[in-house]
Design an enzyme around this catalytic site. Structure first.
Site, short mmCIF file in Angstrom:
data_model
loop_
_atom_site.label_atom_id
_atom_site.label_comp_id
_atom_site.label_asym_id
_atom_site.label_seq_id
_atom_site.Cartn_x
_atom_site.Cartn_y
_atom_site.Cartn_z
N LYS A 219 -101.71 -4.27 -7.30
CA LYS A 219 -100.47 -3.51 -7.37
C LYS A 219 -100.28 -2.85 -8.75
CE LYS A 219 -98.35 -6.40 -3.81
NZ LYS A 219 -97.11 -6.86 -3.20
N ASN B 6 -84.52 -13.21 4.78
CA ASN B 6 -85.18 -14.39 4.21
C ASN B 6 -84.19 -15.16 3.35
OD1 ASN B 6 -85.28 -13.25 1.46
ND2 ASN B 6 -86.65 -11.77 2.42
N1 CTP Z 1 -93.02 -6.46 -2.56
C1 CTP Z 1 -92.61 -5.13 -2.45
N2 CTP Z 1 -92.57 -4.54 -1.22
C2 CTP Z 1 -92.92 -5.22 -0.12
C3 CTP Z 1 -93.34 -6.56 -0.22
C4 CTP Z 1 -93.38 -7.16 -1.47
O1 CTP Z 1 -92.28 -4.51 -3.45
N3 CTP Z 1 -92.85 -4.60 1.06
C5 CTP Z 1 -93.07 -7.03 -3.91
C6 CTP Z 1 -92.10 -8.14 -4.17
O2 CTP Z 1 -90.88 -7.63 -4.68
C7 CTP Z 1 -92.81 -8.96 -5.25
C8 CTP Z 1 -94.28 -8.75 -4.90
O3 CTP Z 1 -94.33 -7.61 -4.08
O4 CTP Z 1 -92.58 -8.46 -6.54
C9 CTP Z 1 -94.96 -9.88 -4.22
O5 CTP Z 1 -94.39 -10.18 -3.01
P1 CTP Z 1 -95.09 -11.25 -1.99
O6 CTP Z 1 -94.39 -11.20 -0.69
O7 CTP Z 1 -95.21 -12.56 -2.67
O8 CTP Z 1 -96.52 -10.69 -1.89
P2 CTP Z 1 -97.29 -9.79 -0.89
O9 CTP Z 1 -97.86 -8.66 -1.65
O10 CTP Z 1 -96.43 -9.44 0.28
O11 CTP Z 1 -98.51 -10.67 -0.54
P3 CTP Z 1 -98.81 -11.80 0.53
O12 CTP Z 1 -98.04 -11.52 1.77
O13 CTP Z 1 -100.26 -11.64 0.65
O14 CTP Z 1 -98.43 -13.07 -0.17
#
Ligand code: CTP
Length: 404
Positions: A340, A209
């Site tokens: 979380k 990304n």
């Molecule tokens: N995160 C993580 N592990 C993952 C995905 C996300 O630890 N596999 C953590 C990111 O580091 C961040 C938080 O979760 O601190 C939010 O990430 P985001 O991608 O915005 O949220 P998601 O929980 O993936 O939610 P959504 O896809 O519904 O937006």
């Protein structure tokens, strides 16, 4: 906090050099050991004898005026300084520092110094706004220099505008708050994740990304500044990581999960600013994938949510997550905070100009269990990091949190 600290005061050649005397006097009164270095032009505005009398130390001007054969003065001064303050800093002094010049005692000492630098510029408003000066200041800020902005008022050149050296009291306040900041997270162990993860498809291809790692790096740097012991787990990044941290490089979400959970028990604060892949390829080819006439369908499976895993295993840790959103910021941020088990969520509207991936700025809203705590305006990622860590430090004190 200034008491007992060794501060180099660099005075360069502007009319505001006379304010350097008041600044020197205030720092000495606060208990600092002040060593003054003047440029030749500064001596045209104020005499070295004034500064010697106020600082009760010899004043340096000439790199080759070595008074003690046992030491090389500019190295000795640089090695022993806790902080260097340049006030007033002329456009020329700023340009020399940005360009790495070493042609007099002050610029040479600055190049030899590893301690933080506070710069208080003073010049005509058009000079202050000149793209070259702006560029030099941005460059220095990106290297960690701190600035005390000039004030607006009557300038020596007759203009009433921005460019007047900040008042000595304001510069002293900035110095105090810098030393204070150094104790806010003292003794705390902070883990921060930065950058994007890479999910391999074959030996030469991967899914990733746009994350640059800049936000996580800014948090690591600010935490160091505030006295924390920092572990930085970084995925793919375009920026260079700060020095002084325990750096663990990873590629995939799974490697990041293992690195983070491996050190989690020892941490007081965890900030998950990395952009972690939500999906990885089910099948990773050992050999480079060959094309054929057909469409290629990739089958992806969910990665483990690291933040959620940490939330479930939380004991004494203060857990901070990030949320990149494009709509209903508060709703999604609060949902992530609860789901979380985080203590804070830093949400950014990645649809806004100046926010989110890759740039040097961000616009964030910080949420706690009670709802919105602070909506920050457009700020440098460095400033966002400092403000966020201030909130964390306050909450740790309030809750008595962190590992004993
Ligand atoms: N995160 C993580 N592990 C993952 C995905 C996300 O630890 N596999 C953590 C990111 O580091 C961040 C938080 O979760 O601190 C939010 O990430 P985001 O991608 O915005 O949220 P998601 O929980 O993936 O939610 P959504 O896809 O519904 O937006």
């Amino acid at each position: 906090m200034v008491n007992g600290k060794t501060i180099i005061l660099g005075i360069t050649g502007g009319i505001a050099a006379y304010k350097g005397a008041a600044l020197c006097s205030k720092l000495v009164q606060a208990g600092a050991n002040v060593h003054v270095i003047m440029t030749e032009s500064a001596t045209k505005f104020i005499t070295p004898l004034t500064l010697q009398t106020l600082s009760r130390n010899p004043v340096y001007m000439d790199t080759f005026d070595e008074r003690d054969p046992a030491v090389v003065s500019h190295i000795h001064l640089a090695d022993h300084a806790d902080l260097i303050v340049i006030a007033p800093a002329t456009a020329n002094a700023i340009a020399k520092l940005a360009g790495g010049h070493a042609d007099d005692m002050l610029s040479t000492t600055l190049l030899a110094a590893t301690c933080p630098i506070i710069i208080a510029p003073a010049m005509n408003v058009h000079m202050y706004e000149h793209p070259a000066v702006v560029h030099n200041m941005e460059l220095l800020a990106s290297r960690g220099a701190m600035f005390v902005e000039p004030g607006t008022g009557q300038l020596a050149c007759g203009y009433v505008a921005k460019g007047r050296l900040a008042e000595p009291e304001d510069i002293v306040a900035a110095i105090h708050s810098w030393f204070d900041a150094g104790s806010k997270l003292k003794g705390k162990r902070l883990l921060v994740t930065a950058g994007g993860t890479m999910e391999r498809l074959d030996p030469v291809r991967y899914l990733t990304n746009d994350s640059s790692g800049k936000m996580g790096f800014a948090i690591a740097e600010a935490a160091l500044l505030m006295g924390a012991e920092v572990t930085l787990v970084a995925g793919r990044t375009t920026a260079a990581p700060p020095s002084g941290v325990n750096l663990i490089r990873v590629e995939s979400a799974q490697q990041m999960l293992e690195a983070v959970t491996g050190v989690y028990a020892e941490m007081d604060i965890v900030v998950k600013s990395a952009a972690v892949a939500d999906y990885r390829a089910v099948y990773v080819s050992d050999q480079k994938l060959k094309k054929n006439g057909e469409n290629l369908v990739l089958e992806l499976e969910r990665t483990t949510d690291i933040l959620e895993t940490l939330g479930k295993r939380k004991q004494h840790q203060f857990l901070v997550g990030f949320a990149a959103e494009t709509e209903q910021i508060e709703h999604y941020a609060m949902d992530k905070l609860t789901r979380k088990n985080c203590d804070l969520i830093v949400a950014n509207d990645v649809g806004l100009a100046g926010a989110g991936f890759n740039g040097d700025t961000n616009i964030v809203q910080v949420f706690g269990p009670e709802g919105l705590i602070e909506a920050m305006p457009l700020l440098s990622k460095r400033e966002v990091a400092l403000r966020l860590l201030d909130i964390i430090a306050e909450r740790l004190v309030f809750s008595g949190g962190g590992k004993e």
